[in-house]
Design a protein around this motif. Structure first.
Motif, PDB file in Angstrom:
ATOM      1  N   ALA A  81       0.835  -1.206   0.000  1.00  0.00           N
ATOM      2  CA  ALA A  81       0.000   0.000   0.000  1.00  0.00           C
ATOM      3  C   ALA A  81       0.870   1.255   0.000  1.00  0.00           C
ATOM      4  O   ALA A  81       1.998   1.253   0.473  1.00  0.00           O
ATOM      5  N   ALA A  82       0.331   2.314  -0.546  1.00  0.00           N
ATOM      6  CA  ALA A  82       1.027   3.596  -0.538  1.00  0.00           C
ATOM      7  C   ALA A  82       1.073   4.136   0.890  1.00  0.00           C
ATOM      8  O   ALA A  82       0.167   3.890   1.683  1.00  0.00           O
ATOM      9  N   PRO A  83       2.128   4.874   1.230  1.00  0.00           N
ATOM     10  CA  PRO A  83       2.211   5.426   2.581  1.00  0.00           C
ATOM     11  C   PRO A  83       1.132   6.480   2.808  1.00  0.00           C
ATOM     12  O   PRO A  83       0.648   7.103   1.870  1.00  0.00           O
ATOM     13  N   ASP A  84       0.792   6.653   4.059  1.00  0.00           N
ATOM     14  CA  ASP A  84      -0.180   7.676   4.434  1.00  0.00           C
ATOM     15  C   ASP A  84       0.424   9.047   4.122  1.00  0.00           C
ATOM     16  O   ASP A  84       1.530   9.362   4.569  1.00  0.00           O
ATOM     17  N   PRO A  85      -0.253   9.879   3.326  1.00  0.00           N
ATOM     18  CA  PRO A  85       0.308  11.178   2.944  1.00  0.00           C
ATOM     19  C   PRO A  85       0.693  12.053   4.140  1.00  0.00           C
ATOM     20  O   PRO A  85       1.610  12.855   4.044  1.00  0.00           O
ATOM     21  N   SER A  86       0.014  11.900   5.258  1.00  0.00           N
ATOM     22  CA  SER A  86       0.332  12.734   6.410  1.00  0.00           C
ATOM     23  C   SER A  86       1.666  12.348   7.049  1.00  0.00           C
ATOM     24  O   SER A  86       2.225  13.121   7.821  1.00  0.00           O
ATOM     25  N   THR A  87       2.210  11.165   6.722  1.00  0.00           N
ATOM     26  CA  THR A  87       3.485  10.740   7.307  1.00  0.00           C
ATOM     27  C   THR A  87       4.680  11.135   6.448  1.00  0.00           C
ATOM     28  O   THR A  87       5.810  10.951   6.861  1.00  0.00           O
ATOM     29  N   ILE A  88       4.443  11.672   5.264  1.00  0.00           N
ATOM     30  CA  ILE A  88       5.534  12.056   4.372  1.00  0.00           C
ATOM     31  C   ILE A  88       6.006  13.456   4.748  1.00  0.00           C
ATOM     32  O   ILE A  88       5.231  14.410   4.727  1.00  0.00           O
ATOM     33  N   ASP A  89       7.295  13.560   5.097  1.00  0.00           N
ATOM     34  CA  ASP A  89       7.858  14.842   5.512  1.00  0.00           C
ATOM     35  C   ASP A  89       8.490  15.539   4.310  1.00  0.00           C
ATOM     36  O   ASP A  89       9.459  15.056   3.747  1.00  0.00           O
TER      37      ASP A  89
END
Length: 151
Positions: A81-89
Motif C-alpha cells: 500500500a502507498a504510505p499515508d500522505p500525512s506521514t511524508i515529511d
C-alpha cells in the motif's frame, strides 16, 4: 535518491531523475522505474540503482537494470500500500523540488491511467481470443491425427 546523504561515488549529487529506456521517444517518453540518471558535482552523469541505500552505478542505464533483480527478494517484505500522505515529511524540500515531485506525480498518474486502459483492452482481447485458440488447437489435433493414421 538511492543514498540518504546526497553523496554518490564520493561526489555530491546535483540532480537526478528516472532514466529513459531504449524504447523512449520524444513523442512517447518511457522511463525505468528502478534506474536513476544522476548528475554529479564534477559534471559526470552516472546511472544508479533506485533502491534505498544502494550505491550500485554504471555508465549506462542498461548496465544497472539487470542489477535491480537482486532486490526482488526484498519486495516480498515491502508494503504494497502507498504510505499515508500525512506521514511524508516534505519540510526539507525546496519549492522547486516540490514542484518537480508534483509534476512527476501527475505524469505517473497519467501513465497509470493509460496502463490500466491498455490492460483492460488486452484482457478483453484475450477473452475474445481464447475460444478461437481452443478451436484452432482442436483442428490442429485432428490434422495431426489424420497424418498419423495415414503414415
Amino acid at each position: 535518491m538511492a543514498t540518504d546523504n546526497g553523496i554518490l561515488n564520493g561526489l555530491e549529487v546535483i540532480e537526478f531523475e528516472f532514466a529513459e529506456t531504449p524504447r523512449s521517444t520524444p513523442e512517447n517518453p518511457r522511463y525505468f522505474k528502478e534506474v536513476l540518471k544522476v548528475l554529479l558535482a564534477d559534471g559526470t552523469v552516472v546511472y544508479n540503482c533506485a533502491w534505498p541505500n544502494c550505491e550500485f552505478t554504471r555508465s549506462k542505464a542498461s548496465g544497472v537494470w539487470p542489477h535491480t533483480k537482486v532486490h526482488k527478494n526484498t519486495t516480498a517484505t515491502a508494503p504494497k500500500a502507498a504510505p499515508d500522505p500525512s506521514t511524508i515529511d516534505v519540510s526539507g524540500l525546496t519549492l522547486a523540488e516540490l514542484v518537480d515531485r508534483a509534476q512527476k506525480t501527475t505524469w505517473l498518474a497519467a501513465e497509470l491511467a493509460t496502463t490500466r486502459k491498455k490492460l483492460t483492452r488486452a484482457t478483453r482481447e484475450l477473452e475474445e481470443l481464447k475460444p478461437r485458440v481452443r478451436n484452432a488447437e482442436k483442428q490442429l489435433k485432428t490434422i495431426r491425427d489424420a497424418f498419423a493414421a495415414a503414415a
